[in-house]
Design a protein around this motif. Structure first.
Motif, PDB file in Angstrom:
ATOM      1  N   GLY A  71     -25.724 -30.171 -25.841  1.00 44.03           N
ATOM      2  CA  GLY A  71     -26.122 -30.531 -27.223  1.00 44.03           C
ATOM      3  C   GLY A  71     -26.468 -29.504 -28.235  1.00 44.03           C
ATOM      4  O   GLY A  71     -26.303 -28.140 -27.766  1.00 44.03           O
ATOM      5  N   LEU A  72     -27.259 -29.745 -29.395  1.00 41.72           N
ATOM      6  CA  LEU A  72     -27.823 -28.826 -30.196  1.00 41.72           C
ATOM      7  C   LEU A  72     -29.240 -28.629 -30.173  1.00 41.72           C
ATOM      8  O   LEU A  72     -29.873 -29.595 -30.063  1.00 41.72           O
ATOM      9  CB  LEU A  72     -27.240 -29.401 -31.682  1.00 41.72           C
ATOM     10  CG  LEU A  72     -28.097 -28.682 -32.750  1.00 41.72           C
ATOM     11  CD1 LEU A  72     -27.313 -27.084 -32.838  1.00 41.72           C
ATOM     12  CD2 LEU A  72     -27.608 -29.340 -34.168  1.00 41.72           C
ATOM     13  N   LYS A  85     -31.553 -18.983 -26.632  1.00 39.79           N
ATOM     14  CA  LYS A  85     -31.115 -18.033 -27.917  1.00 39.79           C
ATOM     15  C   LYS A  85     -29.875 -18.347 -28.587  1.00 39.79           C
ATOM     16  O   LYS A  85     -28.967 -18.903 -27.654  1.00 39.79           O
ATOM     17  CB  LYS A  85     -31.150 -16.600 -27.327  1.00 39.79           C
ATOM     18  CG  LYS A  85     -32.445 -16.038 -26.546  1.00 39.79           C
ATOM     19  CD  LYS A  85     -32.192 -14.608 -25.774  1.00 39.79           C
ATOM     20  CE  LYS A  85     -33.202 -14.175 -25.059  1.00 39.79           C
ATOM     21  NZ  LYS A  85     -33.003 -12.874 -24.278  1.00 39.79           N
ATOM     22  N   PRO A  86     -29.580 -18.006 -29.705  1.00 37.74           N
ATOM     23  CA  PRO A  86     -28.291 -18.283 -30.260  1.00 37.74           C
ATOM     24  C   PRO A  86     -27.032 -17.721 -29.456  1.00 37.74           C
ATOM     25  O   PRO A  86     -26.151 -18.202 -29.284  1.00 37.74           O
ATOM     26  CB  PRO A  86     -28.666 -17.515 -31.657  1.00 37.74           C
ATOM     27  CG  PRO A  86     -29.981 -17.525 -32.022  1.00 37.74           C
ATOM     28  CD  PRO A  86     -30.762 -17.461 -30.799  1.00 37.74           C
ATOM     29  N   GLU A  87     -27.392 -16.537 -28.840  1.00 40.22           N
ATOM     30  CA  GLU A  87     -26.418 -15.999 -28.121  1.00 40.22           C
ATOM     31  C   GLU A  87     -25.928 -16.884 -26.766  1.00 40.22           C
ATOM     32  O   GLU A  87     -25.141 -16.409 -26.002  1.00 40.22           O
ATOM     33  CB  GLU A  87     -26.680 -14.447 -27.863  1.00 40.22           C
ATOM     34  CG  GLU A  87     -27.970 -14.480 -27.151  1.00 40.22           C
ATOM     35  CD  GLU A  87     -29.044 -13.892 -28.041  1.00 40.22           C
ATOM     36  OE1 GLU A  87     -29.028 -14.488 -29.187  1.00 40.22           O
ATOM     37  OE2 GLU A  87     -29.764 -12.989 -27.615  1.00 40.22           O
ATOM     38  N   ASP A  88     -26.874 -17.961 -26.625  1.00 35.68           N
ATOM     39  CA  ASP A  88     -26.619 -18.613 -25.307  1.00 35.68           C
ATOM     40  C   ASP A  88     -25.483 -19.894 -25.682  1.00 35.68           C
ATOM     41  O   ASP A  88     -24.938 -20.630 -24.835  1.00 35.68           O
ATOM     42  CB  ASP A  88     -27.770 -19.361 -24.955  1.00 35.68           C
ATOM     43  CG  ASP A  88     -28.709 -18.448 -24.087  1.00 35.68           C
ATOM     44  OD1 ASP A  88     -29.741 -18.642 -24.400  1.00 35.68           O
ATOM     45  OD2 ASP A  88     -28.177 -17.337 -23.433  1.00 35.68           O
ATOM     46  N   THR A  89     -25.247 -19.827 -27.064  1.00 32.14           N
ATOM     47  CA  THR A  89     -24.117 -20.920 -27.595  1.00 32.14           C
ATOM     48  C   THR A  89     -22.778 -20.798 -27.035  1.00 32.14           C
ATOM     49  O   THR A  89     -22.399 -19.411 -26.780  1.00 32.14           O
ATOM     50  CB  THR A  89     -23.929 -20.805 -29.087  1.00 32.14           C
ATOM     51  OG1 THR A  89     -25.236 -21.098 -29.738  1.00 32.14           O
ATOM     52  CG2 THR A  89     -23.022 -21.757 -29.591  1.00 32.14           C
ATOM     53  N   ALA A  90     -22.257 -21.657 -26.261  1.00 27.95           N
ATOM     54  CA  ALA A  90     -21.006 -21.434 -25.790  1.00 27.95           C
ATOM     55  C   ALA A  90     -20.672 -23.044 -24.937  1.00 27.95           C
ATOM     56  O   ALA A  90     -21.707 -23.785 -25.075  1.00 27.95           O
ATOM     57  CB  ALA A  90     -21.154 -20.468 -24.423  1.00 27.95           C
ATOM     58  N   THR A 111     -25.222 -25.445 -28.214  1.00 26.27           N
ATOM     59  CA  THR A 111     -25.270 -25.040 -29.511  1.00 26.27           C
ATOM     60  C   THR A 111     -26.840 -24.710 -29.701  1.00 26.27           C
ATOM     61  O   THR A 111     -27.565 -25.337 -29.646  1.00 26.27           O
ATOM     62  CB  THR A 111     -24.808 -25.523 -30.535  1.00 26.27           C
ATOM     63  OG1 THR A 111     -23.295 -26.070 -30.190  1.00 26.27           O
ATOM     64  CG2 THR A 111     -24.573 -24.847 -31.917  1.00 26.27           C
ATOM     65  N   VAL A 112     -27.199 -23.325 -29.950  1.00 25.01           N
ATOM     66  CA  VAL A 112     -28.445 -23.028 -30.232  1.00 25.01           C
ATOM     67  C   VAL A 112     -28.380 -22.333 -31.431  1.00 25.01           C
ATOM     68  O   VAL A 112     -27.968 -21.295 -31.972  1.00 25.01           O
ATOM     69  CB  VAL A 112     -28.938 -21.882 -29.054  1.00 25.01           C
ATOM     70  CG1 VAL A 112     -30.423 -21.554 -29.628  1.00 25.01           C
ATOM     71  CG2 VAL A 112     -28.687 -22.491 -27.694  1.00 25.01           C
ATOM     72  N   SER A 113     -29.273 -23.038 -32.427  1.00 17.26           N
ATOM     73  CA  SER A 113     -29.406 -22.677 -33.981  1.00 17.26           C
ATOM     74  C   SER A 113     -30.779 -21.534 -34.002  1.00 17.26           C
ATOM     75  O   SER A 113     -31.477 -21.837 -33.394  1.00 17.26           O
ATOM     76  CB  SER A 113     -29.324 -23.858 -34.922  1.00 17.26           C
ATOM     77  OG  SER A 113     -30.897 -24.600 -34.332  1.00 17.26           O
ATOM     78  N   SER A 114     -30.384 -20.864 -34.902  1.00 14.91           N
ATOM     79  CA  SER A 114     -31.680 -19.837 -34.985  1.00 14.91           C
ATOM     80  C   SER A 114     -32.296 -20.195 -36.208  1.00 14.91           C
ATOM     81  O   SER A 114     -32.411 -21.227 -36.910  1.00 14.91           O
ATOM     82  CB  SER A 114     -30.760 -18.790 -35.573  1.00 14.91           C
ATOM     83  OG  SER A 114     -30.175 -18.825 -36.788  1.00 14.91           O
TER      84      SER A 114
END
Length: 114
Positions: free
Chosen positions: A10-11, A85-90, A111-114
């Motif tokens: 999820g987001l 973290k946003p860099e975990d988005t995948a 999805t990780v938003s900053s």
């Protein structure tokens, strides 16, 4: 043939948490090596965490933030993800390995938003 299915993506905002689940078929689930991998757009699929005959392993990028666990009675493996973290988005994929054969799920988007 082992069927694998992920859920729980999820987001989430940076600093938040998510728990992914992966259900695998088969009466010998406890004998499977289970792992989580992820793939960001334009990048190769990378190892995240695993649990099995070699114990529990983590990628350096997630150590201290992610925890892999399994419930053999429910044929399920989990990935608890904290301090995202946003860099975990995948897209996160579950892997079951049995007698040298890899079985993959379709993946679940995180999805990780900053």
């Amino acid at each position: 043939q082992v069927q694998v299915a992920e859920s729980g993506g999820g987001l989430v905002q940076a600093g938040g948490s998510l728990r992914l689940s992966c259900a695998a078929s088969g009466r010998i689930f406890s004998s499977y090596d289970m792992g989580w991998y992820r793939q960001a757009p334009g990048k190769d699929r990378e190892f995240v965490a695993s649990t099995g005959r070699s114990g529990t392993l983590y990628a350096d990028s997630v150590k201290g933030r992610f925890t892999i666990s399994r419930d053999n009675a429910r044929n399920t493996v989990f990935l608890q993800m904290n301090s995202l973290k946003p860099e975990d988005t995948a897209k996160y994929f579950c892997n079951a390995r049995w007698v040298g054969t890899d079985y993959w799920g379709q993946g679940t988007q995180v999805t990780v938003s900053s």
